[in-house]
Design an enzyme around this catalytic site. Structure first.
Site, short mmCIF file in Angstrom:
data_model
loop_
_atom_site.label_atom_id
_atom_site.label_comp_id
_atom_site.label_asym_id
_atom_site.label_seq_id
_atom_site.Cartn_x
_atom_site.Cartn_y
_atom_site.Cartn_z
N HIS A 173 -18.55 45.44 33.38
CA HIS A 173 -19.52 46.35 32.76
C HIS A 173 -20.85 45.64 32.51
CE1 HIS A 173 -15.78 48.39 30.90
NE2 HIS A 173 -16.24 49.23 31.81
N LYS A 213 -7.77 60.76 23.42
CA LYS A 213 -7.34 59.44 23.86
C LYS A 213 -7.59 58.41 22.77
CE LYS A 213 -8.16 57.09 28.06
NZ LYS A 213 -8.93 57.06 29.31
N ARG A 221 -16.59 50.18 42.07
CA ARG A 221 -15.70 49.07 42.44
C ARG A 221 -15.10 49.25 43.81
NH1 ARG A 221 -12.93 49.57 36.66
NH2 ARG A 221 -13.53 51.68 37.21
N SER A 278 -11.01 47.80 32.14
CA SER A 278 -10.57 47.57 30.75
C SER A 278 -9.06 47.69 30.65
CB SER A 278 -11.22 48.57 29.81
OG SER A 278 -12.62 48.46 29.82
N1 LIG Z 1 -15.65 45.56 37.11
C1 LIG Z 1 -16.56 46.51 37.23
N2 LIG Z 1 -17.61 46.37 38.07
C2 LIG Z 1 -18.51 47.35 38.20
N3 LIG Z 1 -18.47 48.52 37.53
C3 LIG Z 1 -17.46 48.70 36.67
C4 LIG Z 1 -16.46 47.72 36.47
N4 LIG Z 1 -15.57 48.18 35.56
C5 LIG Z 1 -16.00 49.40 35.21
N5 LIG Z 1 -17.11 49.72 35.87
C6 LIG Z 1 -17.86 50.94 35.76
O1 LIG Z 1 -18.16 51.16 34.40
C7 LIG Z 1 -18.19 52.54 34.11
C8 LIG Z 1 -17.42 52.83 32.85
O2 LIG Z 1 -16.10 52.58 33.10
P1 LIG Z 1 -14.89 52.63 32.08
O3 LIG Z 1 -15.31 52.51 30.68
O4 LIG Z 1 -13.99 53.70 32.50
O5 LIG Z 1 -14.30 51.20 32.47
P2 LIG Z 1 -12.95 50.85 33.11
O6 LIG Z 1 -12.99 49.37 33.20
O7 LIG Z 1 -12.70 51.63 34.34
O8 LIG Z 1 -11.96 51.25 31.96
P3 LIG Z 1 -10.56 52.03 32.03
O9 LIG Z 1 -9.61 51.06 32.64
O10 LIG Z 1 -10.29 52.34 30.59
O11 LIG Z 1 -10.80 53.24 32.88
C9 LIG Z 1 -17.68 53.22 35.39
O12 LIG Z 1 -18.77 53.69 36.10
C10 LIG Z 1 -17.03 52.13 36.18
O13 LIG Z 1 -17.11 52.31 37.56
MG LIG Z 2 -12.14 53.70 34.35
#
Ligand SMILES: Nc1ncnc2c1ncn2[C@@H]1O[C@H](COP(=O)(O)OP(=O)(O)OP(=O)(O)O)[C@@H](O)[C@H]1O
Ligand SMILES: [Mg+2]
Length: 163
Positions: A17, A41, A90, A127
């Site tokens: 992020h 959630k 991703r 996450s």
């Molecule tokens: N490692 C990463 N690299 C680039 N973008 C990311 C990454 N992790 C999450 N994102 C982006 O961040 C945004 C917010 O994602 P979110 O909070 O759902 O995170 P997540 O890591 O996917 O969490 P969860 O596992 O709870 O879904 C989304 O657009 C997602 O594509």
């Molecule tokens: Mg996600």
């Protein structure tokens, strides 16, 4: 002034992020990282805790602020006077979902979505996976910002003790 919202659950914020937030902050005058509230959630961290962890993790970025929102993200973007949403991609799974969301958001309000390709060093990070690995004692220290690591381990230890 150009600005964009950067939405997510951020439960908790990861270095993936942070990479996207940092790159977005270099392209816009202002980035509002927005914790999307989902009442159905229950997270590992409360919305207020997620906001605090995001704030500590982005304190070096002067044009980033943190907020939360419940409802349609495009309504928040409009309230801020922003015409852009930024997201990380991703891989194909993100793409399939995000393309549909982006098209819907544009249809609703004209707010457009800009995608940042994930840093390949982070493209496997989410996450959920970080929480799962940490729950079973895996080392996640370099996957989350320093401000998050100790709090993540402490919260997981509390949860494991409850279970
Ligand atoms: N490692 C990463 N690299 C680039 N973008 C990311 C990454 N992790 C999450 N994102 C982006 O961040 C945004 C917010 O994602 P979110 O909070 O759902 O995170 P997540 O890591 O996917 O969490 P969860 O596992 O709870 O879904 C989304 O657009 C997602 O594509
Ligand atoms: Mg996600």
């Amino acid at each position: 002034m150009t600005g964009a919202v950067c939405p997510g659950s951020f439960d908790p914020v990861t270095v993936g992020h942070l990479d996207v937030i940092t790159r977005a902050a270099a392209q816009f005058d202002e980035i509002v990282v927005t914790v999307m509230i989902n009442k159905n959630k229950r997270g590992l961290f409360s919305v207020d805790e997620r906001i605090e962890l995001l704030g500590e993790s982005t304190s070096q970025l002067g044009n980033v602020r943190i907020a939360s929102w419940q409802g349609l993200l495009v309504d928040y973007a409009r309230e801020l006077g922003f015409t852009a949403i930024v997201k990380g991609l991703r891989g194909a799974i993100d793409f399939d979902y995000e393309l549909q969301m982006a098209q819907m958001n544009r249809k609703l309000t004209g707010v457009d979505t800009l995608f940042f390709p994930a840093n390949p060093a982070h493209s496997f990070l989410s996450s959920s996976l970080v929480k799962e690995v940490a729950t079973y004692g895996g080392d996640v220290e370099d996957m989350v910002p320093p401000a998050v690591h100790a709090k993540l381990l402490a919260r997981i230890a509390e949860r494991n003790a409850e279970a």
